[in-house]
Structures are given as structure tokens and as C-alpha cells.
Design an enzyme around this catalytic site. Structure first.
Site, PDB file in Angstrom:
ATOM      1  N   LYS A  25       0.833  -1.207   0.000  1.00 11.65           N
ATOM      2  CA  LYS A  25       0.000   0.000   0.000  1.00 11.65           C
ATOM      3  C   LYS A  25       0.864   1.253   0.000  1.00 11.65           C
ATOM      4  CE  LYS A  25      -3.752  -2.493   2.204  1.00 11.65           C
ATOM      5  NZ  LYS A  25      -4.291  -3.029   3.454  1.00 11.65           N
TER       6      LYS A  25
ATOM      7  N   GLN B 138      -5.526  -2.300   9.560  1.00 12.59           N
ATOM      8  CA  GLN B 138      -5.054  -3.542   8.943  1.00 12.59           C
ATOM      9  C   GLN B 138      -5.424  -4.730   9.823  1.00 12.59           C
ATOM     10  OE1 GLN B 138      -3.358  -3.723   5.857  1.00 12.59           O
ATOM     11  NE2 GLN B 138      -3.743  -5.898   6.107  1.00 12.59           N
TER      12      GLN B 138
ATOM     13  N   ASP C 290     -12.132   1.355   3.706  1.00 11.94           N
ATOM     14  CA  ASP C 290     -12.279  -0.101   3.601  1.00 11.94           C
ATOM     15  C   ASP C 290     -13.748  -0.531   3.538  1.00 11.94           C
ATOM     16  OD1 ASP C 290     -10.039  -1.627   3.213  1.00 11.94           O
ATOM     17  OD2 ASP C 290      -9.494  -1.747   5.319  1.00 11.94           O
TER      18      ASP C 290
END
Length: 282
Positions: free
Chosen positions: A50, A94, A117
Site C-alpha cells: 500500500k 489492517q 475499507d
């Protein structure tokens, strides 16, 4: 019947070029905050990827790394600070995270406007109602692949194998919103192969290598394989679909690697750009 490979790399590169062009024209760059907890090797690889993508696109990224003993309150305080930070337009937690932490509470603490997300309950609810919202990156990336290859979803029988909050459930909802007829299968489903053989479009996300075999699909099917399975004793990655044997029955099929995988991170960047545009236009 000629089989066509659904090449996620090609689609991802096209989307990457679109995003890079938009970002280059911005005076203030989009900002992404990534919260990473513990020493999970896979998580570290994903965060590294990322960061690399952000650097290539000219996007600001900051990492907040914590050891596995971090408390829920510490993380909630961090998220509150990031919600108020005008230089941050997207917040990503994460996963997986240590078991003593409540991941749903943390997802819900992230501002729905910065939830790139798509895991905050507000965005989950909006998705179920067909409203504009942030959608989890893998299912959204799959919809982009289908669109790029002109694969019609409306009116099709779509079978989703897997019901996780990350892929299966939002995938099913996106297909419903696109007017497909959707069946969701999971570990408790009986006569699985009888159901998968009805699929015009079969999307598989179960985390079991070569789980879907040739006798489980009909001729002319479109197969999307979300699986990323590292086989012990080998560096190669296997999908959830027995590609070599299933491909001859397919009109379209994604490979592993090179299918869905490349779409996930670039779709995250697309979500971040959407968050930036929404926040700066408020």
C-alpha cells in the site's frame, strides 16, 4: 467455446493511470493513515504494498504501528485524532488484529466519511440499501473487472461461495444491487455442487486451494477466484478454483495470481480519492 482470461493487472493499470492523473492535478494530496498492530508477516507485506502504491500515485501515507499489547482505548483515541485531522482523508485498520481487541468497535469509530475499507456499520447499511457509500475493496474490484470485460450481471444467476464480511457478504450485496439473482453458499451449505452448477457467474472466496473442481461448474460459466493460498513447501500461490481443469468449461475466468489480487489495492486508492473529493466538497 473460447475461454477468456480476466486479467486483473490490465484493469488495475488502467484504474491506476486514471487515479494518478487526477491526483497529479490536486494541489493538496489525498492522505491515508494505516493502523497496523503486531507482527503479522502478511499484514506487513500488505502495508508495504500500500505504501509503494501511494508513493507511485503521489498520495500521502502515514503508518501507525503498535505492538500486540496495545489497548482498545489507545486505538480509539488514535482514531478520534485521525478523524479530526484534515490532512487525512482515509483511515485503514489492517487486519487481523489481536483477539483482545474489539475490531467492530474500532471499525465503527472510524468516521464513515474516512472509512475507505467500507467496514463501518454506516457504510455496510448504506450498501444494503443501495445508497452511495464506501464498499470493501475486493468486491468492488471484482465488479470493475466484470464491467471492463462487458460481462452482464443483470438477470444472471450469481453464486457466491463464502460469506465473510470482507468479501462474501458485500459481494452478494453488490450483485443484488446490480439486479442479479444471488445465492450465497458457505460451510453449512448442503449439496454445494448442485448449487454451483446453476451459476452463470461463480465467485469463490473460501481460502481452500482447488476447492472448486470441474464437475462443480456448468459450461460457459464466468468464474472469479478470490483465493490466495500459499501451499506448504512451495512458493507458488494457488486459488480456490482448480484452474487447469475448470478453465476449459469457462467463458471467462480469473487466474491466481494476476486476477482479483491486483485490483484490491488500486480499488482502495480509488476509495481514498472518493473520500478526498467528498470531504473537500463538503
Amino acid at each position: 467455446m473460447q475461454m477468456t482470461i480476466l486479467d486483473g493487472k490490465i484493469v488495475a493499470n488502467k484504474l491506476k493511470d486514471e487515479i494518478k492523473e487526477k491526483v497529479s492535478s490536486l494541489e493538496i494530496k489525498p492522505g491515508l493513515a494505516v493502523i497496523c498492530i503486531g507482527d503479522n508477516p502478511a499484514s506487513k507485506i500488505y502495508v508495504k504494498l500500500k505504501r509503494k502504491m501511494c508513493e507511485e500515485l503521489g498520495i500521502y501515507i502515514e503508518e501507525h504501528n503498535y505492538d500486540e499489547n496495545v489497548t482498545q482505548d489507545e486505538l480509539l483515541e488514535l482514531i478520534d485524532d485521525l478523524n479530526e485531522d484534515d490532512s487525512i482523508h482515509g483511515i485503514l485498520l489492517q487486519s487481523p488484529i489481536p483477539y483482545h481487541l474489539n475490531i467492530l468497535e474500532l471499525f465503527d469509530r472510524i468516521s464513515p466519511k474516512k472509512d475507505v475499507d467500507g467496514f463501518n456499520s454506516v457504510n455496510v447499511g448504506k450498501l444494503s440499501q443501495g445508497q452511495d457509500c464506501f464498499v470493501p475493496c475486493t468486491p468492488l474490484g471484482i465488479m470493475r473487472i466484470l464491467k471492463e470485460y462487458n460481462i452482464e450481471v443483470e438477470g444472471k444467476n450469481c453464486v457466491v461461495v463464502g460469506r465473510s464480511n470482507i468479501v462474501g457478504r458485500p459481494m452478494a450485496q453488490l450483485l443484488i444491487n446490480a439486479n442479479a439473482t444471488v445465492t450465497v453458499c458457505h460451510s453449512k451449505t448442503k449439496n454445494l455442487s448442485e448449487i454451483t452448477k446453476t451459476a452463470d457467474i461463480l465467485i469463490v472466496a473460501v481460502g481452500k486451494p482447488k476447492f472448486i473442481t470441474a464437475d462443480m461448474v456448468k459450461d460457459g460459466v464466468t468464474v472469479v477466484d478470490v483465493g490466495i493460498n500459499r501451499v506448504e513447501g512451495s512458493k507458488r500461490i494457488k486459488g480456490d478454483v482448480d484452474f487447469e481443469n475448470v478453465k476449459d468449461k469457462c467463458e471467462f475466468i480469473t487466474p491466481v495470481p494476476g486476477g482479483v489480487g491486483p485490483m484490491t489495492i488500486i480499488t482502495l486508492m480509488g476509495n481514498l480519492l472518493k473520500a478526498y473529493e467528498d470531504l473537500t466538497n463538503d
